[in-house]
Write a protein that holds these residues in place. Sequence first.
Motif, short mmCIF file in Angstrom:
data_model
loop_
_atom_site.label_atom_id
_atom_site.label_comp_id
_atom_site.label_asym_id
_atom_site.label_seq_id
_atom_site.Cartn_x
_atom_site.Cartn_y
_atom_site.Cartn_z
N LEU A 1 -19.77 12.51 10.08
CA LEU A 1 -19.52 11.29 9.31
C LEU A 1 -20.74 10.37 9.23
O LEU A 1 -20.74 9.40 8.48
CB LEU A 1 -18.34 10.50 9.90
CG LEU A 1 -16.97 11.19 9.87
CD1 LEU A 1 -15.88 10.22 10.32
CD2 LEU A 1 -16.65 11.71 8.47
N ALA B 1 -16.39 5.42 5.35
CA ALA B 1 -15.40 5.83 6.37
C ALA B 1 -15.11 4.64 7.26
O ALA B 1 -15.51 4.60 8.43
CB ALA B 1 -15.91 7.03 7.15
N THR C 1 -24.13 4.24 -2.34
CA THR C 1 -24.00 4.37 -3.81
C THR C 1 -25.14 3.59 -4.45
O THR C 1 -24.95 2.47 -4.91
CB THR C 1 -22.65 3.80 -4.29
OG1 THR C 1 -21.62 4.23 -3.40
CG2 THR C 1 -22.34 4.26 -5.70
N ALA D 1 -23.75 9.11 7.78
CA ALA D 1 -24.42 9.29 6.49
C ALA D 1 -25.85 8.78 6.52
O ALA D 1 -26.72 9.31 5.83
CB ALA D 1 -23.64 8.57 5.39
N ALA E 1 -19.61 7.80 6.43
CA ALA E 1 -19.02 8.14 5.13
C ALA E 1 -18.36 9.51 5.21
O ALA E 1 -18.74 10.38 6.01
CB ALA E 1 -20.08 8.12 4.04
N ARG E 2 -17.34 9.66 4.35
CA ARG E 2 -16.62 10.93 4.26
C ARG E 2 -16.59 11.28 2.77
O ARG E 2 -16.10 10.48 1.96
CB ARG E 2 -15.20 10.74 4.80
CG ARG E 2 -14.41 12.01 5.03
CD ARG E 2 -13.00 11.66 5.53
NE ARG E 2 -12.97 11.22 6.92
CZ ARG E 2 -12.66 9.98 7.31
NH1 ARG E 2 -12.36 9.04 6.42
NH2 ARG E 2 -12.64 9.66 8.59
N ASP E 3 -17.18 12.38 2.41
CA ASP E 3 -17.27 12.79 1.00
C ASP E 3 -17.89 11.68 0.13
O ASP E 3 -17.39 11.38 -0.96
CB ASP E 3 -15.88 13.16 0.44
CG ASP E 3 -15.18 14.21 1.30
OD1 ASP E 3 -15.89 15.10 1.82
OD2 ASP E 3 -13.95 14.13 1.46
N GLY E 4 -18.91 11.04 0.65
CA GLY E 4 -19.60 10.01 -0.11
C GLY E 4 -18.88 8.67 -0.19
O GLY E 4 -19.39 7.74 -0.81
N GLU E 5 -17.72 8.60 0.45
CA GLU E 5 -16.97 7.34 0.46
C GLU E 5 -17.04 6.70 1.84
O GLU E 5 -17.05 7.40 2.85
CB GLU E 5 -15.49 7.59 0.10
CG GLU E 5 -15.25 8.01 -1.33
CD GLU E 5 -15.69 6.94 -2.33
OE1 GLU E 5 -15.42 5.75 -2.06
OE2 GLU E 5 -16.32 7.29 -3.34
#
Lengths: 420, 420
Positions: free
Chosen positions: B341, B363, B166, B343, B357-361
Amino acid sequence: MGSDLLDRRERLLGPNVPTFYDRPVEIVRGEGASLFDADGQRYLDAYNNVAHCGHCHPRIVKAICEQAATLNTHTRYLHEGILDYAEALLGKFAFDGQLLMTCTGSEANDVALRMAQAVTGKRGFIATDNTYHGNTTAVAHLSTRRPPIGGWPDHIRRVPAPDSLTPLGGSLEAQSEAFAANVAQAIAELEESGHGFAGLMLCPIFANEGMPGIAPGFLDPTVEAIRRAGGLILCDEVQPGFGRIGSHFWGHEWLGVTPDVVTMGKPMGNGHPVAGLVATPEVMGAFREAFGYFNTFGGNPVSVAAAMETLRVIEDEGLQENAAQVGDYLLQGLRDLSHPLIADTRGLGLFLGIELARDGEPASDAAGRIVEAMRERHVLMGRVGRAQHILKIRPPMVFNRSDADEILEKLSQSFEELPA
Amino acid sequence: MGSDLLDRRERLLGPNVPTFYDRPVEIVRGEGASLFDADGQRYLDAYNNVAHCGHCHPRIVKAICEQAATLNTHTRYLHEGILDYAEALLGKFAFDGQLLMTCTGSEANDVALRMAQAVTGKRGFIATDNTYHGNTTAVAHLSTRRPPIGGWPDHIRRVPAPDSLTPLGGSLEAQSEAFAANVAQAIAELEESGHGFAGLMLCPIFANEGMPGIAPGFLDPTVEAIRRAGGLILCDEVQPGFGRIGSHFWGHEWLGVTPDVVTMGKPMGNGHPVAGLVATPEVMGAFREAFGYFNTFGGNPVSVAAAMETLRVIEDEGLQENAAQVGDYLLQGLRDLSHPLIADTRGLGLFLGIELARDGEPASDAAGRIVEAMRERHVLMGRVGRAQHILKIRPPMVFNRSDADEILEKLSQSFEELPA
């Protein structure tokens, strides 16, 4: 040579790095209670409590070497070493305890403060007005040597230390009550200030205060005041611990106090950087709950091996008994020294002091002269007390009668030269 | 066996003493980049940066043993060891420095804060919002893992850490400007609050923040803001230092920053408890003037011998070059790993990370699974980052290509088992 080294120190380490003596000593080798300088000259060590079992004790050196060659990692992996040591060390306590290991006494005291905060939820501490418990930011706040950067913090209150030269009251009982009254007053102030009272930290023999002539039971009224207020008793055993005082393994045992937290350091690994705390399970649990503490080097297998072998040597060589016997012999000899400036001579095991005073005032200059004169006679000793006016004898615990005779003879000579 | 040890730990050391893994490992022996458990099973060590030159490096063990058998005392006596070491270490810096030695990185950072206070006369510090600089009371205030007992102190301000998942801004330049703007804002707040601004403490590669993908020059606008405000730059080199990042000996050199104070710890003595600070003469002088600092074990001859031999081994065995070469080889291999996963994969020398990360979050669960799966495959590694979602590979610097191949193969297997 010495001045070359001093120049290099100033250049490489900066100014004001503390040294001992007008003519600092370069020490290159140690053995038992002897230190040797670069010219091969021997010095009798009557100062260094860190080399508790004697400098370079072969068994402790061997333990360090063997473990360093085998494994040196941290406590996030399991290892029997720290557990065996914890069992052995906790067996030396009269109360139920758990162990946390650090690298220095300063770190241990820093943790002890947070243990009291975790248990009480309060921030305020009490210490004496002439003490030193270590060098971290938080612990240095307890010291009175020099104001911390930013000034004295409000959550630390100081009470007058027991003092043989200027007692707080007439009888020892009156002194004890006066000390407790001052602590109670400080507790009230901390509570009023909003900080609240977390605990009292003290050395059970008031070593840095000059080991004033108190007696077991001295702290009883203070303990009552602390317990009434819900505070903790944090005993800094960095100096008295591990049999130093001869009669007991810990200073708090001698004093007759059951602490919540005991901190230890310097002698624990005979010079290896190892220190720690023993706390009641309630206190340890509260700290471990409140604070995710991990110390990378704390309790590593090599530090533990050094500490374990130190503990074994103390027992196998009867060093506590030696401290009692040689300490008693030395104290008798010190009491035979005669000089108008000698105000008091006292000691517990191998921690002895000669208080020098002129017209009831600390004779700091005379104490300084004696220490320098002894250095010239190749005996290393120090001084302590609110005005650095108390000669301090605190040798490795292997100090024997012949060492005692040597220091007595040279002290006698040094006092002979000292103007009244 | 393991569960017996866990029971003993709980009983003797109290609750919540951190361990690694669902099934903690009992390690009894180490050699190079290998650790061995009580059953003689080998583990590849891809975690421990403390054993910088490899576990139980024979030359360093020998240096410790020889010095421990000769002399182990403190810096109040003169000794050439610390001066020779200071000369060698300071030679590794591009700026003029002086050395202060402690036992732990925590102690070093605790001193660094006071150095900035001594120079500026101010109390306020800035750190990132996802960091760890040590375990003393004062230094723990900088950490964000758990609130300190008594709550977050007002004189510490946190700025958002650079974050690859982020980012603070679009381009790297925008991120760099955003970081500087946040620091400038924190400085303004500290000045308004009355604490004033003493300095910024940071790890130059943001190791605990997950080593986000920044580049040399990233801190330039921040440095400008700090200099404008008269604050100090305190670089915590506990993780990147001593050649770890391959391209440079220190992280701040890579980042292109000239710090006022550099702190170092873990790898400095290959596991022996030794740490320290290098500061400019102006800063060291101000600290030594304001604070009568002495550290009993700090800079003792044995610690210095360990540190000196560690420095020599790094040079003689070309460990910085090895970190560059093997690190580069390993990074290429890690980038060939394929899993939905993953990223980002990044690294500097032998400090490498795989961000999951998973969907930008973050993991975090997946990162935990990989670490546990690798432990079962006898490779020790860790994780890091604001949600502990970044796999961390930070092995002893003797890690070689065959070690790299082993971790790559086992990571590939572990990722194959990992659900998307």
